[in-house]
Design an enzyme around this catalytic site. Sequence first.
Site, PDB file in Angstrom:
ATOM      1  N   TYR A 194      -9.252  34.023-124.201  1.00 38.01           N
ATOM      2  CA  TYR A 194      -9.732  35.160-124.988  1.00 38.01           C
ATOM      3  C   TYR A 194     -11.170  35.509-124.571  1.00 38.01           C
ATOM      4  CZ  TYR A 194      -9.710  38.430-128.915  1.00 38.01           C
ATOM      5  OH  TYR A 194      -9.752  39.571-129.691  1.00 38.01           O
ATOM      6  N   LYS A 231     -15.684  40.109-130.621  1.00 37.39           N
ATOM      7  CA  LYS A 231     -15.172  40.095-132.005  1.00 37.39           C
ATOM      8  C   LYS A 231     -16.180  39.417-132.949  1.00 37.39           C
ATOM      9  CE  LYS A 231     -11.051  42.103-131.641  1.00 37.39           C
ATOM     10  NZ  LYS A 231     -10.868  43.497-132.110  1.00 37.39           N
TER      11      LYS A 231
HETATM   12  O1  0WE Z   1      -7.810  41.382-129.284  1.00 37.82           O
HETATM   13  C1  0WE Z   1      -6.762  41.201-128.718  1.00 37.82           C
HETATM   14  C2  0WE Z   1      -6.419  41.946-127.429  1.00 37.82           C
HETATM   15  C3  0WE Z   1      -7.537  42.781-126.921  1.00 37.82           C
HETATM   16  C4  0WE Z   1      -7.441  43.202-125.475  1.00 37.82           C
HETATM   17  C5  0WE Z   1      -6.290  43.177-124.703  1.00 37.82           C
HETATM   18  C6  0WE Z   1      -6.328  43.604-123.387  1.00 37.82           C
HETATM   19  C7  0WE Z   1      -5.132  43.540-122.480  1.00 37.82           C
HETATM   20  C8  0WE Z   1      -5.212  44.513-121.325  1.00 37.82           C
HETATM   21  C9  0WE Z   1      -8.599  43.658-124.921  1.00 37.82           C
HETATM   22  N1  0WE Z   1      -8.661  44.074-123.639  1.00 37.82           N
HETATM   23  C10 0WE Z   1      -7.551  44.063-122.877  1.00 37.82           C
HETATM   24  N2  0WE Z   1      -7.662  44.499-121.586  1.00 37.82           N
HETATM   25  C11 0WE Z   1      -6.598  44.682-120.784  1.00 37.82           C
HETATM   26  O2  0WE Z   1      -6.745  45.049-119.604  1.00 37.82           O
HETATM   27  N3  0WE Z   1      -5.880  40.283-129.222  1.00 37.82           N
HETATM   28  C12 0WE Z   1      -6.211  39.576-130.433  1.00 37.82           C
HETATM   29  C13 0WE Z   1      -4.604  39.945-128.570  1.00 37.82           C
HETATM   30  C14 0WE Z   1      -4.875  38.833-127.608  1.00 37.82           C
HETATM   31  O3  0WE Z   1      -5.458  39.073-126.414  1.00 37.82           O
HETATM   32  C15 0WE Z   1      -5.605  37.860-125.764  1.00 37.82           C
HETATM   33  C16 0WE Z   1      -5.106  36.838-126.573  1.00 37.82           C
HETATM   34  C17 0WE Z   1      -4.636  37.463-127.766  1.00 37.82           C
HETATM   35  C18 0WE Z   1      -4.044  36.779-128.945  1.00 37.82           C
HETATM   36  C19 0WE Z   1      -6.142  37.594-124.520  1.00 37.82           C
HETATM   37  C20 0WE Z   1      -6.174  36.269-124.073  1.00 37.82           C
HETATM   38  C21 0WE Z   1      -5.692  35.243-124.870  1.00 37.82           C
HETATM   39  C22 0WE Z   1      -5.151  35.520-126.126  1.00 37.82           C
END
Ligand code: 0WE
Length: 257
Positions: free
Chosen positions: A157, A164
Site C-alpha cells: 500500500y 491516507k
Molecule cells: O485506496 C485504495 C486504492 C487506491 C489506488 C489504487 C490504484 C490502482 C491503479 C490508488 N492508486 C492506484 N493507482 C493505479 O494505477 N485501496 C484501499 C484499495 C487497495 O489498494 C491497494 C491495496 C488495497 C486494499 C494497493 C496495494 C495493496 C493493497
Amino acid sequence: MAFLAGKKAVVVGVANDRSICWGIAQAMVREGAEVLLTYQSERTQSRVEDLARQIGAPSPLPLDLLEPTQLDAVVSALQERWGGVDIAIHGAAFAPKQELSGNYADVTTREGFRVAHEVSSYSFTALAQAVRPLMQGRGGALLALSYLGAVRAMVNYNVMGLAKASLEAGVRYLAQSLGPENIRVNAISAGPIRTLAASGISEFRSILEHYAEHAPLRRNVSQEEVGNVAAFLCSDLASGITGEITYVDAGYNIIGF
Ligand code: 0WE
C-alpha cells in the site's frame, strides 16, 4: 425513514457501478437526498451519465479536483441549481502504479509521493474550501474515504498509506476549522472492496480472502454497507459527530491475535 429528506449532496468519485461512491449516492437517494454526481474525465463520462439517470439525478458535471476552474464551475452550478449544498462526498485517490508494488523504501519516488498526496489528500481540503461558501447558514457535512493503511504499515500500500494518513489528519484539521460554521467533517475507513481502483492491484483477491478469514464478521463489506454509514454520518442523526474516522470493515481493524 428518509433521514436525508431535503438534503442536497454532491458526490465526487463515481467511476462505475462498482465505485464505493455509487453505493453512497444510492443510499443517499434512498434516504430522500437529491444528489449531483461528477465525473473525472471523458473516459468515465458516459458511464456516470447512465448511473445519474438511474437515480433520477441531473446530468453529471466534469470535475478533476486538481483543476481550480472546474471546481469553481461546479460551485457555480450548485449555487444556481440549489442555492447551496448540504453534503459533499470525496472518493478520489491515486498513486502511480509502480508505487503500489514492492518494498516501500525501494519503490517510493519524490514524484509518486507528490502525486499521491496531491490527488488523495490535498484534493479533499480543496473540495472543502470550494463548498464552504455553499454551506453557510445551513450547516453541512463533508465525508472522505480512507483505508487502514493510514494507521498500519501494509504490504504494497506504500505511499498511499502516507497519503491516507494525511487525509485523516485533514479530516481532523478541517473539523476543527469548520466546526464553528456547523460544518462537520468525517471519514469512513472501508475494508477492501472490488472497485475499478482495486482491479489494478494484482494480489487483491488474496487481500479479500485474508479479511474474510480474520475479520470478526468473517466476511468482506459491500458498497451498500459503506453507503448506509455514509448516509448516516452526513445526516442530522450524526449531528454530534465530527472529526471522526469510522471503520466499516467487518471489524478487521480491532483484531489482534
Ligand atoms: O485506496 C485504495 C486504492 C487506491 C489506488 C489504487 C490504484 C490502482 C491503479 C490508488 N492508486 C492506484 N493507482 C493505479 O494505477 N485501496 C484501499 C484499495 C487497495 O489498494 C491497494 C491495496 C488495497 C486494499 C494497493 C496495494 C495493496 C493493497
